[in-house]
Design an enzyme around this catalytic site. Structure first.
Site, PDB file in Angstrom:
ATOM      1  N   ASN A   9       0.862  -1.179   0.000  1.00 42.00           N
ATOM      2  CA  ASN A   9       0.000   0.000   0.000  1.00 42.00           C
ATOM      3  C   ASN A   9       0.901   1.233   0.000  1.00 42.00           C
ATOM      4  O   ASN A   9       1.460   1.597   1.033  1.00 42.00           O
ATOM      5  CB  ASN A   9      -0.919  -0.001   1.218  1.00 42.00           C
ATOM      6  N   LYS A  11       0.015   4.219  -0.344  1.00 48.54           N
ATOM      7  CA  LYS A  11      -0.695   5.374   0.216  1.00 48.54           C
ATOM      8  C   LYS A  11      -0.509   6.594  -0.700  1.00 48.54           C
ATOM      9  O   LYS A  11      -0.548   6.455  -1.917  1.00 48.54           O
ATOM     10  CB  LYS A  11      -0.249   5.623   1.657  1.00 48.54           C
ATOM     11  N   HIS A  93      -9.726   0.434   4.696  1.00 51.07           N
ATOM     12  CA  HIS A  93      -8.467   0.725   5.390  1.00 51.07           C
ATOM     13  C   HIS A  93      -8.739   1.666   6.564  1.00 51.07           C
ATOM     14  O   HIS A  93      -9.620   2.531   6.502  1.00 51.07           O
ATOM     15  CB  HIS A  93      -7.463   1.356   4.427  1.00 51.07           C
ATOM     16  N   GLU A  95      -7.335   4.214   7.625  1.00 51.77           N
ATOM     17  CA  GLU A  95      -7.272   5.642   7.307  1.00 51.77           C
ATOM     18  C   GLU A  95      -8.542   6.111   6.601  1.00 51.77           C
ATOM     19  O   GLU A  95      -8.990   7.242   6.791  1.00 51.77           O
ATOM     20  CB  GLU A  95      -6.027   5.920   6.464  1.00 51.77           C
ATOM     21  N   GLU A 165      -5.353  -5.246  10.446  1.00 49.64           N
ATOM     22  CA  GLU A 165      -4.393  -4.171  10.696  1.00 49.64           C
ATOM     23  C   GLU A 165      -4.681  -3.536  12.054  1.00 49.64           C
ATOM     24  O   GLU A 165      -5.591  -2.722  12.182  1.00 49.64           O
ATOM     25  CB  GLU A 165      -4.438  -3.125   9.584  1.00 49.64           C
ATOM     26  N   GLY A 171       2.304   2.750  11.086  1.00 55.66           N
ATOM     27  CA  GLY A 171       3.080   3.980  11.017  1.00 55.66           C
ATOM     28  C   GLY A 171       3.687   4.401  12.341  1.00 55.66           C
ATOM     29  O   GLY A 171       4.230   5.494  12.458  1.00 55.66           O
ATOM     30  N   SER A 210       2.707  -2.560  10.253  1.00 59.23           N
ATOM     31  CA  SER A 210       4.139  -2.236  10.206  1.00 59.23           C
ATOM     32  C   SER A 210       5.025  -3.471  10.005  1.00 59.23           C
ATOM     33  O   SER A 210       5.963  -3.706  10.763  1.00 59.23           O
ATOM     34  CB  SER A 210       4.562  -1.490  11.488  1.00 59.23           C
TER      35      SER A 210
END
Length: 249
Positions: A9, A11, A93, A95, A165, A171, A210
């Site tokens: 990904n 992003k 996701h 985010e 996730e 991150g 991660s």
């Protein structure tokens, strides 16, 4: 046996030059032991469609809308993604859920539309730090999975990839231990198995918190972890190649 799948990904990162360098390194470095998919920013999908034309590497978009066309400024449709050779669509996701307000209902509608378009949803689920600390990890994951189950039914999960996730490990540099990740993956599979054990055994469940080359082999060696959804490390050629080549075993 479920075949390992590692997805990148990117992003909102990259440019034509850096993308080309990464793709060249990926094509030269992958040993073929895992399936691989890349999710670039949508503007770069045409670049991937050209540069991966002679490759087994799949690609897709990070988001798509459930309507076919219309007055939805800023969105893209599944037929548009399909026209450029996309196979996978990232959906749900953390985010998208956190920053752009996507609810379980919206995610479920997107999964339904992705399946109807003949594409593969990569369904992201997972808990926030406060939810893990409150001991509600399983409840959160079950709610997110069941929203999709209720919409599309258990049989559809033969064509769905799940990416667990833990939001607290995205991150941040923090990674769940292989044992922590395995516990949640096993629980997710149990949710599916309660509906159909055969489908549950076939569904690939990736870890998306991660992942690094140093942790990949231990993570992928767990019985219910079938690969990874990789963020930052997928922008570093040697790191991502090493992750993709870290087979179970």
């Amino acid at each position: 046996m479920r075949r390992l799948l590692v997805a990148a990904n990117w992003k909102m990162n990259g440019n034509k030059e850096s993308n080309a360098a990464l793709l060249k390194a990926f094509k030269e470095g992958f040993d073929g032991s895992a399936d691989t998919a890349i999710f670039p920013p949508a503007l770069y999908v045409p670049q991937l469609s050209e540069e991966l034309a002679d490759s087994a590497i799949a690609y897709g978009v990070q988001n798509a809308y459930f309507e076919e066309k219309g007055a939805f400024t800023g969105e893209l449709s599944l037929s548009m993604a399909k026209e450029f050779g996309c196979e996978y669509i990232l959906v749900g996701h953390s985010e998208r859920r956190e920053l752009f307000g996507e609810t379980d209902e919206i995610v479920a509608k997107k999964v339904e539309a992705i399946l109807a378009a003949g594409l593969i949803p990569m369904l992201c689920i997972g808990e926030k730090l406060e939810e893990r600390e409150a001991g509600t990890t399983e409840k959160v994951c079950e709610t997110q999975v069941k929203a999709v189950l209720d919409k599309v039914g258990i049989a559809a999960f033969e064509k769905i990839v799940i990416a667990y996730e833990p939001v607290w490990a995205i991150g941040t540099g923090k990674t769940a231990t292989p044992e922590q990740a395995q516990d949640v993956h096993a629980f997710i599979r149990q949710i599916l198995a309660a509906e159909d054990a055969e489908v549950a055994a076939k569904t690939r469940i990736l870890y998306g918190g991660s992942v690094k080359a140093a942790s990949a082999e231990a993570l992928f060696g767990q019985p219910d972890i079938d690969g990874g959804l990789v963020g930052g490390a997928s922008l570093i050629a040697d790191e991502f190649v090493a992750i993709c080549n870290a087979t179970k075993g």
